[in-house]
Write a protein that holds these residues in place. Structure first.
Motif, PDB file in Angstrom:
ATOM      1  N   PHE A  35       0.856  -1.180   0.000  1.00 15.18           N
ATOM      2  CA  PHE A  35       0.000   0.000   0.000  1.00 15.18           C
ATOM      3  C   PHE A  35       0.893   1.231   0.000  1.00 15.18           C
ATOM      4  O   PHE A  35       1.824   1.324   0.808  1.00 15.18           O
ATOM      5  CB  PHE A  35      -0.915  -0.004   1.234  1.00 15.18           C
ATOM      6  CG  PHE A  35      -1.710   1.261   1.410  1.00 15.18           C
ATOM      7  CD1 PHE A  35      -2.709   1.592   0.506  1.00 15.18           C
ATOM      8  CD2 PHE A  35      -1.471   2.111   2.460  1.00 15.18           C
ATOM      9  CE1 PHE A  35      -3.445   2.751   0.658  1.00 15.18           C
ATOM     10  CE2 PHE A  35      -2.206   3.278   2.624  1.00 15.18           C
ATOM     11  CZ  PHE A  35      -3.195   3.591   1.720  1.00 15.18           C
ATOM     12  N   LYS A  64      -6.682  11.902   6.028  1.00 19.24           N
ATOM     13  CA  LYS A  64      -6.070  10.721   5.424  1.00 19.24           C
ATOM     14  C   LYS A  64      -5.347   9.842   6.440  1.00 19.24           C
ATOM     15  O   LYS A  64      -4.906   8.741   6.117  1.00 19.24           O
ATOM     16  CB  LYS A  64      -5.095  11.157   4.324  1.00 19.24           C
ATOM     17  CG  LYS A  64      -5.835  11.788   3.177  1.00 19.24           C
ATOM     18  CD  LYS A  64      -4.920  12.367   2.159  1.00 19.24           C
ATOM     19  CE  LYS A  64      -5.778  13.017   1.080  1.00 19.24           C
ATOM     20  NZ  LYS A  64      -5.053  13.936   0.269  1.00 19.24           N
ATOM     21  N   MET A  67      -7.617   6.663   7.535  1.00 19.41           N
ATOM     22  CA  MET A  67      -7.795   5.814   6.363  1.00 19.41           C
ATOM     23  C   MET A  67      -6.518   5.041   6.057  1.00 19.41           C
ATOM     24  O   MET A  67      -6.561   3.855   5.757  1.00 19.41           O
ATOM     25  CB  MET A  67      -8.184   6.683   5.152  1.00 19.41           C
ATOM     26  CG  MET A  67      -8.512   5.912   3.891  1.00 19.41           C
ATOM     27  SD  MET A  67      -7.157   5.572   2.755  1.00 19.41           S
ATOM     28  CE  MET A  67      -6.442   7.147   2.449  1.00 19.41           C
ATOM     29  N   SER A  68      -5.368   5.704   6.177  1.00 15.47           N
ATOM     30  CA  SER A  68      -4.089   5.046   5.913  1.00 15.47           C
ATOM     31  C   SER A  68      -3.845   3.907   6.902  1.00 15.47           C
ATOM     32  O   SER A  68      -3.393   2.827   6.520  1.00 15.47           O
ATOM     33  CB  SER A  68      -2.940   6.048   5.983  1.00 15.47           C
ATOM     34  OG  SER A  68      -3.100   7.045   5.013  1.00 15.47           O
ATOM     35  N   SER A  70      -6.142   2.168   8.492  1.00 10.08           N
ATOM     36  CA  SER A  70      -7.089   1.093   8.185  1.00 10.08           C
ATOM     37  C   SER A  70      -6.629   0.272   6.984  1.00 10.08           C
ATOM     38  O   SER A  70      -6.744  -0.950   6.977  1.00 10.08           O
ATOM     39  CB  SER A  70      -8.478   1.655   7.910  1.00 10.08           C
ATOM     40  OG  SER A  70      -9.004   2.251   9.060  1.00 10.08           O
ATOM     41  N   GLN A  71      -6.085   0.940   5.959  1.00  6.50           N
ATOM     42  CA  GLN A  71      -5.589   0.237   4.778  1.00  6.50           C
ATOM     43  C   GLN A  71      -4.410  -0.666   5.134  1.00  6.50           C
ATOM     44  O   GLN A  71      -4.320  -1.798   4.659  1.00  6.50           O
ATOM     45  CB  GLN A  71      -5.162   1.235   3.688  1.00  6.50           C
ATOM     46  CG  GLN A  71      -6.309   2.000   3.089  1.00  6.50           C
ATOM     47  CD  GLN A  71      -7.057   1.187   2.055  1.00  6.50           C
ATOM     48  OE1 GLN A  71      -6.891  -0.018   1.918  1.00  6.50           O
ATOM     49  NE2 GLN A  71      -7.913   1.848   1.310  1.00  6.50           N
ATOM     50  N   ASN A  74      -5.662  -3.674   6.941  1.00  3.70           N
ATOM     51  CA  ASN A  74      -6.292  -4.620   6.019  1.00  3.70           C
ATOM     52  C   ASN A  74      -5.263  -5.456   5.269  1.00  3.70           C
ATOM     53  O   ASN A  74      -5.501  -6.644   5.036  1.00  3.70           O
ATOM     54  CB  ASN A  74      -7.195  -3.884   5.032  1.00  3.70           C
ATOM     55  CG  ASN A  74      -8.476  -3.411   5.673  1.00  3.70           C
ATOM     56  OD1 ASN A  74      -8.876  -3.897   6.722  1.00  3.70           O
ATOM     57  ND2 ASN A  74      -9.109  -2.444   5.057  1.00  3.70           N
ATOM     58  N   ILE A  75      -4.115  -4.872   4.893  1.00  2.00           N
ATOM     59  CA  ILE A  75      -3.121  -5.692   4.191  1.00  2.00           C
ATOM     60  C   ILE A  75      -2.446  -6.663   5.156  1.00  2.00           C
ATOM     61  O   ILE A  75      -2.103  -7.777   4.766  1.00  2.00           O
ATOM     62  CB  ILE A  75      -2.088  -4.864   3.386  1.00  2.00           C
ATOM     63  CG1 ILE A  75      -1.158  -4.066   4.271  1.00  2.00           C
ATOM     64  CG2 ILE A  75      -2.755  -3.994   2.356  1.00  2.00           C
ATOM     65  CD1 ILE A  75       0.030  -3.470   3.534  1.00  2.00           C
ATOM     66  N   ASP A 137      -7.029  -9.421  -0.744  1.00  2.00           N
ATOM     67  CA  ASP A 137      -7.277  -7.984  -0.862  1.00  2.00           C
ATOM     68  C   ASP A 137      -8.738  -7.695  -0.520  1.00  2.00           C
ATOM     69  O   ASP A 137      -9.644  -8.092  -1.251  1.00  2.00           O
ATOM     70  CB  ASP A 137      -6.950  -7.527  -2.284  1.00  2.00           C
ATOM     71  CG  ASP A 137      -6.963  -6.017  -2.430  1.00  2.00           C
ATOM     72  OD1 ASP A 137      -7.414  -5.329  -1.498  1.00  2.00           O
ATOM     73  OD2 ASP A 137      -6.522  -5.534  -3.496  1.00  2.00           O
ATOM     74  N   LYS A 138      -8.960  -7.003   0.607  1.00  2.00           N
ATOM     75  CA  LYS A 138     -10.324  -6.750   1.081  1.00  2.00           C
ATOM     76  C   LYS A 138     -11.147  -5.948   0.079  1.00  2.00           C
ATOM     77  O   LYS A 138     -12.329  -6.232  -0.134  1.00  2.00           O
ATOM     78  CB  LYS A 138     -10.273  -6.000   2.418  1.00  2.00           C
ATOM     79  CG  LYS A 138     -11.618  -5.817   3.071  1.00  2.00           C
ATOM     80  CD  LYS A 138     -11.483  -5.171   4.423  1.00  2.00           C
ATOM     81  CE  LYS A 138     -12.814  -5.122   5.133  1.00  2.00           C
ATOM     82  NZ  LYS A 138     -12.710  -4.552   6.474  1.00  2.00           N
ATOM     83  N   GLN A 139     -10.534  -4.976  -0.559  1.00  2.00           N
ATOM     84  CA  GLN A 139     -11.243  -4.135  -1.517  1.00  2.00           C
ATOM     85  C   GLN A 139     -11.689  -4.950  -2.724  1.00  2.00           C
ATOM     86  O   GLN A 139     -12.808  -4.824  -3.191  1.00  2.00           O
ATOM     87  CB  GLN A 139     -10.344  -2.966  -1.958  1.00  2.00           C
ATOM     88  CG  GLN A 139     -11.064  -1.891  -2.750  1.00  2.00           C
ATOM     89  CD  GLN A 139     -11.182  -2.181  -4.228  1.00  2.00           C
ATOM     90  OE1 GLN A 139     -10.333  -2.834  -4.814  1.00  2.00           O
ATOM     91  NE2 GLN A 139     -12.245  -1.705  -4.830  1.00  2.00           N
TER      92      GLN A 139
END
Length: 177
Positions: A35, A64, A67-68, A70-71, A74-75, A137-139
């Motif tokens: 990411f 941001k 959000m960063s 959380s991303q 998620n990875i 990848d959650k997205q």
């Protein structure tokens, strides 16, 4: 202040995380993800913990920040455990079947709908009325689930269509004489 962004992320057992400039890379038993963090957010890796903080107190940097984090979370979860989304199909004659890597859907159209699985996504059909979508990848997992659901969304009168597992569909009363 971001309540999510303040919490440091601990790197799970069996996962290696590296930070190269603004790129966070995580390698685990399921695979590798990366990411690229926005320039307005600072990322540090110390003692097996990843901390995220805004470079300044501007509104853009603070928005941001969470959000960063959380991303990145998620990875880390994705390369260790992966993500899964389940769909349910309801309706007379509505069903799904595997066709190699792809899934074939009978949803009341004059033709069969064949959905091709993108790279990194595994589709499974344990029952004719269930679809399981898995990946790291959650997205991507969520996007595939949304695209399959879009073919025939649940309608409010009989509830027929493709829905997420456990989704409640608002039902309407039909026409009266």
């Amino acid at each position: 202040m971001s309540r999510i962004g303040k919490k440091p992320l601990s790197v799970p057992q069996g996962v290696t995380a590296t930070i190269d400039g603004q790129t966070v890379t995580a390698k685990g038993p399921k695979g590798e993800l990366q990411f690229v963090v926005n320039e307005e957010v600072l990322v540090k890796l110390e003692n097996g913990e990843i901390s995220v903080e805004p470079r300044d107190q501007s509104k853009d940097a603070r928005s941001k920040w969470g959000m960063s984090r959380s991303q990145i979370e998620n990875i880390l979860i994705g390369v260790k455990d992966g993500f899964e989304r389940k769909l349910e199909i309801q309706g007379v004659g509505y069903r799904a079947a595997m066709q190699g890597r792809n899934i074939q859907l009978s949803l009341g159209f004059s033709h069969e709908v064949v959905y091709e699985a993108p790279e990194g996504i595994t589709l499974a059909c344990p029952k004719p009325t269930e679809i399981s979508i898995t990946g790291i990848d959650k997205q991507k997992v969520g996007q595939v689930a949304a695209e399959i659901r879009e073919y025939r969304q649940p309608e409010p009168y009989k509830g027929k269509g493709v829905r997420y597992a456990g989704e409640k569909v608002f039902r309407k009363e039909g026409k009266k004489k």
